[in-house]
Motif scaffolding. Sequence first.
Motif, short mmCIF file in Angstrom:
data_model
loop_
_atom_site.label_atom_id
_atom_site.label_comp_id
_atom_site.label_asym_id
_atom_site.label_seq_id
_atom_site.Cartn_x
_atom_site.Cartn_y
_atom_site.Cartn_z
N SER A 1 -3.93 -1.31 -2.41
CA SER A 1 -4.48 -1.55 -3.77
C SER A 1 -3.98 -2.86 -4.37
O SER A 1 -3.59 -2.91 -5.54
CB SER A 1 -4.12 -0.38 -4.69
N TYR B 1 0.25 -4.32 -6.85
CA TYR B 1 -0.02 -3.59 -5.61
C TYR B 1 0.81 -2.32 -5.59
O TYR B 1 1.68 -2.11 -6.45
CB TYR B 1 0.30 -4.45 -4.38
N THR B 2 0.55 -1.48 -4.61
CA THR B 2 1.34 -0.27 -4.38
C THR B 2 2.08 -0.43 -3.06
O THR B 2 1.45 -0.65 -2.02
CB THR B 2 0.43 0.97 -4.31
N GLY C 1 4.77 4.11 -2.36
CA GLY C 1 3.87 4.61 -3.38
C GLY C 1 4.15 4.08 -4.77
O GLY C 1 3.48 4.48 -5.73
N THR D 1 4.18 1.38 -7.84
CA THR D 1 3.37 0.26 -8.31
C THR D 1 4.28 -0.95 -8.53
O THR D 1 5.28 -0.86 -9.22
CB THR D 1 2.65 0.63 -9.62
#
Length: 584
Positions: A215, A269-270, A274, A276
């Motif tokens: 992400s 991003y992650t 997990g 952020t």
Amino acid sequence: MPSAHRSLLLGVCSLLLVSGCGSSSYSSDSGPTNSTGGGTSGTGSTGGGPTGNPIGGSTGPTGSNNLVVATPSVAGNVSVVVGAQQTVSISFNSSDGSAISGFGISGSLGSTLPAGWSGPSSLACASISTGSGCVLNLTYAPTAVGSGVVTINYVYVDNATMPSTGGSLTIVYAATAHNNVVAAASQPGQIDAIVGGDQPVSVNFTTDDGNAATSLTLTTDLSTLPAGWSSTASSLSCAIVSTGSGCELPLTYAPTAASRGTLTLNYSYTDNSGATRTGALNIPYSTSSHDDVTATVSPSGEINAIEKSGGQAVAVTFTTDDGKPATGVYVTSLAALPPGWSSSSKSFACSSVSTGNGCQLHLTYAPAALTKGTLVLNYAYTDGAGMAKTGSLNVAYAATTDDNVVATASPTGQINAVVGLGTQAVAVAFTTDDGRPATALQLTSSLSSLPPGWSSSATSFSCSGLGGGSACQLPLTYAPSAAGSGMLSLSYAYKNDAGVAKTGSLNIAYRATTNDSIVGTPSQSPLAVITNSTTTVSVVFTTDDGNLASNLAVTSGLGTLPSGWTSTSSTFTCSAVSTGTGCQ
């Protein structure tokens, strides 16, 4: 001349061997010993020294008291996961573009760098103005979790030939247990372009340990870049980031007027835990008025080659940023290439450089193991004004595998469902056979033309990136309306870790059954037997619709048969029942 200034000058002169410095001309505040009447005939500091005297004299120093500005290639803190490494390039430039001489790093870097940091033992540059001619490359490769600061101290003589008290740069660093997304520009240090020209720059996003982050989104608005900067992309987002050049932002610096500054790119991003996270890349830039030799690599971005499967040819082209000729270009770092890299010659030099590909170094990357790193090529040259300069090119590289995408259905085996009694959910997970990334997966079978009874909540299906895990999964449902059987075939295409386009397919066997019943049929009915005689009777069990049933068992009667009846067994079972005489 005040004694404090004189002591400072002598200290810097002894360190840097500055031309024109000497102790005999500045032995006291009253001027040299051979001067008369206030030093009017000598070269001391008390009288009106000769015009142009860089230290004393009535006219004072000439030039500007400009400063050395140190800019690291990594914005903010340097964060590296334990077991990985990162190169930090520090570019030294003049604050106003005017030349600064006698630049040098104070002390020995080899003995003062903290644990995990490495670099050259010293750095000195004869002249500094703008561009990437004076760059210090450091590498941070931590072996344990920790944090601290790296302080780089330096001294120089400014444009007014006044010795500086020096400057320092502090880099905050940390070794972490989680991976980070690292953004790297295709050219390290300051980006230079002449007014009216253009300089392409690509920013590649990777993780510092090779494990996948997800992400990634560029949070900087690409429509509000500094003057002269542009991108062919309106935004950037990457579903997965690990190694390679699958997540890359194209930029161009094409100034229309003289300018300088720093382009900051922010992103989120992650990470692999997990969490952020956010990051930023600072790209210093400036318009150039003197020709600098720049090095560009082809192919651009990270250099990838398949492990133990031949090599990737790489061409490094040297040109000047304004098209004017420079001379005496030579690469100073060919003797110690990283593992997997080789050159067709042991040395490389070009007598003259301007435009085109007349000065080109040919390299080959042929990895024997799964490794990654940065190839640093240092070079020296003389620009069109006769000034000696240096430059550096960092080339990111990684070994890849020729992996395959595998599709797996859950539940496994034949998919069975009873007509009219609900649905059977089926999930198809796409993964790579070695856990390393693949990209651009797309289902080529049409989800609108599945066999009868099959459907999907998705109208189409694709994954921009995948590796291990269940992040790339296609949902299916089997709800038959009539008895039957068949094979569902799904075809797909993708690019593997080596960037090779490949295809694959999955076959799922299925069967629809009805809510059938088992019927027992005796071989004789009715049964008439003469007294004192024996008659064998067989009972055949079948299903009333011919579809498969399972786990039949006679639960009563065989142990307490009526008088005259016997059975060869006290129990009777069949694992499968359908048609025929297989269960009797």
